[in-house]
Every structure is written in C-alpha cells, then in structure tokens.
Write a protein that holds these residues in place. Structure first.
Motif, PDB file in Angstrom:
ATOM      1  N   LEU A  42       0.821  -1.212   0.000  1.00 27.61           N
ATOM      2  CA  LEU A  42       0.000   0.000   0.000  1.00 27.61           C
ATOM      3  C   LEU A  42       0.858   1.266   0.000  1.00 27.61           C
ATOM      4  O   LEU A  42       0.537   2.254   0.657  1.00 27.61           O
ATOM      5  N   GLY A  43       1.961   1.213  -0.736  1.00 29.63           N
ATOM      6  CA  GLY A  43       2.794   2.401  -0.918  1.00 29.63           C
ATOM      7  C   GLY A  43       3.791   2.693   0.177  1.00 29.63           C
ATOM      8  O   GLY A  43       4.499   3.699   0.106  1.00 29.63           O
TER       9      GLY A  43
ATOM     10  N   GLU B 152       8.549 -16.075   2.757  1.00 27.36           N
ATOM     11  CA  GLU B 152       8.530 -16.351   1.317  1.00 27.36           C
ATOM     12  C   GLU B 152       8.392 -15.076   0.490  1.00 27.36           C
ATOM     13  O   GLU B 152       8.769 -15.056  -0.683  1.00 27.36           O
ATOM     14  N   CYS B 153       7.881 -14.023   1.104  1.00 30.27           N
ATOM     15  CA  CYS B 153       7.679 -12.753   0.388  1.00 30.27           C
ATOM     16  C   CYS B 153       8.664 -11.683   0.828  1.00 30.27           C
ATOM     17  O   CYS B 153       8.460 -10.487   0.553  1.00 30.27           O
ATOM     18  N   ALA B 154       9.728 -12.078   1.514  1.00 27.96           N
ATOM     19  CA  ALA B 154      10.733 -11.109   1.964  1.00 27.96           C
ATOM     20  C   ALA B 154      11.303 -10.333   0.785  1.00 27.96           C
ATOM     21  O   ALA B 154      11.669 -10.912  -0.236  1.00 27.96           O
ATOM     22  N   GLY B 155      11.362  -9.018   0.920  1.00 35.55           N
ATOM     23  CA  GLY B 155      11.906  -8.166  -0.128  1.00 35.55           C
ATOM     24  C   GLY B 155      10.927  -7.839  -1.240  1.00 35.55           C
ATOM     25  O   GLY B 155      11.289  -7.166  -2.208  1.00 35.55           O
ATOM     26  N   LYS B 156       9.678  -8.299  -1.117  1.00 28.55           N
ATOM     27  CA  LYS B 156       8.705  -8.126  -2.195  1.00 28.55           C
ATOM     28  C   LYS B 156       7.568  -7.183  -1.787  1.00 28.55           C
ATOM     29  O   LYS B 156       7.410  -6.845  -0.620  1.00 28.55           O
ATOM     30  N   ASP B 157       6.781  -6.811  -2.771  1.00 30.34           N
ATOM     31  CA  ASP B 157       5.589  -6.014  -2.501  1.00 30.34           C
ATOM     32  C   ASP B 157       4.414  -6.962  -2.289  1.00 30.34           C
ATOM     33  O   ASP B 157       4.177  -7.862  -3.109  1.00 30.34           O
TER      34      ASP B 157
ATOM     35  N   ASP C 160      -6.865  -5.073   1.310  1.00 29.18           N
ATOM     36  CA  ASP C 160      -7.977  -4.315   0.751  1.00 29.18           C
ATOM     37  C   ASP C 160      -7.580  -2.840   0.814  1.00 29.18           C
ATOM     38  O   ASP C 160      -7.393  -2.302   1.911  1.00 29.18           O
ATOM     39  N   PRO C 161      -7.426  -2.165  -0.324  1.00 34.65           N
ATOM     40  CA  PRO C 161      -6.963  -0.771  -0.308  1.00 34.65           C
ATOM     41  C   PRO C 161      -7.905   0.178   0.421  1.00 34.65           C
ATOM     42  O   PRO C 161      -7.481   1.251   0.862  1.00 34.65           O
TER      43      PRO C 161
ATOM     44  N   LEU D  27       7.349   3.712  -0.576  1.00 37.07           N
ATOM     45  CA  LEU D  27       7.800   3.059  -1.803  1.00 37.07           C
ATOM     46  C   LEU D  27       7.567   4.004  -2.970  1.00 37.07           C
ATOM     47  O   LEU D  27       6.474   4.554  -3.132  1.00 37.07           O
ATOM     48  N   SER D  28       8.587   4.199  -3.770  1.00 33.12           N
ATOM     49  CA  SER D  28       8.449   5.095  -4.924  1.00 33.12           C
ATOM     50  C   SER D  28       7.418   4.553  -5.900  1.00 33.12           C
ATOM     51  O   SER D  28       7.412   3.369  -6.232  1.00 33.12           O
ATOM     52  N   ALA D  29       6.549   5.442  -6.362  1.00 33.62           N
ATOM     53  CA  ALA D  29       5.555   5.048  -7.360  1.00 33.62           C
ATOM     54  C   ALA D  29       6.184   4.947  -8.742  1.00 33.62           C
ATOM     55  O   ALA D  29       5.676   4.254  -9.618  1.00 33.62           O
ATOM     56  N   LYS D  30       7.335   5.626  -8.924  1.00 35.30           N
ATOM     57  CA  LYS D  30       8.016   5.604 -10.224  1.00 35.30           C
ATOM     58  C   LYS D  30       9.483   5.950 -10.010  1.00 35.30           C
ATOM     59  O   LYS D  30       9.816   7.001  -9.473  1.00 35.30           O
TER      60      LYS D  30
END
Length: 215
Positions: free
Chosen positions: A26-27, A50-55, A61-62, A118-121
């Motif tokens: 969520l950013g 298992e998701c370490a380092g990932k988004d 739910d946003p 987290l950078s969007a771009k």
C-alpha cells in the motif's frame, strides 16, 4: 515532522532474509526483521518469509487497509483471505483457546515497522563530475528532491556538497525534484519509440566550488 524517506523496489528487494526482512505494501515500506526474530521458528512466519523483499499489496484491501477477506462457502463466515497460508497475527479459522491474541495491533497495522515510502516511479539519471570526468548512473525515486538524490550520491563522492549541480547550464534547485527542475522523465517516450533509456538517460553535471567540504 521530518520528510519520509523514499525507497526503490530494488532497494527493498535487497532485504530478503530472516535476519533482514523488509516488505512493501500500500505504498509504504516496512522492516519486519523484529517480527521475524520474535516469531523465529513459528510455521506462521513462513508466508512472510517467502515474500521477503517483495511487494505484498495484493494481500490487502486498499479501502480498509486490512487483509483481504472472503466468505467461507461452508460456514458462511467472513474470514481473512490467505491463499499462501495463515500467517502471524491472523486468527485461526475456528474458535480455539490456544491462540494468544494479546499482541496488540497486528503487524500490518503497527507503524513501528514503517521505515519509509515506496516510490511510485523510479528513474535513472547520470551524474557527471566535470572536475574528474567521472560518471555515475543512479536509480532514484521520482519523488525525491535533488538534496535527497545528493545523499545517495555521497556514497560515490563524499564531497558532493562542494559542487554546484546543473542541468543544461542552469543551476538546479536542490529543494525540488528532477521534474520540478525541468528535467523530464522520458521513459514512456523511449518505450514508445523503442529507444534504449539506459543510453539516453538525463544527466546532471557537477561543477566544483572553491570550498572542499567533507561529509
């Protein structure tokens, strides 16, 4: 309040071990290393490891900022949706007396783990030292100011603050972003024209000042 730090997805991906475990969702970016240490050896930690380092935004739910839910077809009860398996702080799917729920806020709602945004771009730029002719290519966050980009560049030049930063001969405002300084992000244009953005990334030139300040 200090301005939050921005991270690139690549920076987050480097923290991918139980002893150094980051995720983003969520950013925002979270350091879950203390959580991994607290629940070391617990099977409920496995989906997070298992998701370490990932988004893991797709876990949420946003609108509610909570874990996604679904209606159990057998019981008709609303439960957390955890296709990778139940994880830390998610209640069991049935009533039980051996589940400790005295942990306070679940980790995904605990701001103590938050380390930045987290950078969007992201975008690539070339920083050219006109004094030494050295060139450094950096991946930066589009939201970062030039002053924040300078902090990244200190790794390659500890005297970076002793330079005037320019683009096309004009001094840059270090309190503004690249785009705000008139340095466009041309990635989409390069994609459309099939040009190699690695070869044609925007450049910032550093001109040495009289004083040599050490940092």
């Amino acid at each position: 309040m200090p301005r939050p730090k921005y991270f690139t997805p690549n920076e987050v991906s480097l923290h991918n071990t139980p002893g150094d475990l980051w995720v983003s969702y969520l950013g925002k970016v979270y350091n879950l290393t203390p959580l991994a240490e607290e629940y070391k050896g617990d099977v409920l930690l496995k989906p997070i490891l298992e998701c370490a380092g990932k988004d893991i935004t797709h876990w949420f739910d946003p609108k509610t900022k909570d874990i996604l839910t679904h209606t159990d077809p057998l019981t008709g009860c609303v439960k957390y949706y955890t296709p990778r398996g139940r994880f830390v702080h998610v209640p069991p799917p049935f009533p039980t007396t051996d589940w400790a729920n005295d942990f306070g806020k679940p980790w995904w709602q605990d701001s103590r783990y938050e380390v930045g945004l987290l950078s969007a771009k992201t975008r690539w730029i070339r920083i050219i030292n006109t004094l030494t002719s050295q060139e450094q290519k950096l991946e930066v966050c589009s939201e970062e100011t030039l002053e924040e980009i300078l902090q990244r560049y200190l790794l390659y030049n500890s005297h970076a603050k002793s330079y005037t930063w320019k683009h096309n001969g004009f001094d840059l405002d270090m309190s503004k972003t690249l785009s705000e300084n008139g340095i466009p992000d041309e990635d989409e244009e390069f994609y459309k024209t099939r040009l190699d953005c690695d070869r044609f990334s925007q450049s910032v030139c550093l001109y040495f000042n009289d004083d040599l300040t050490e940092f």
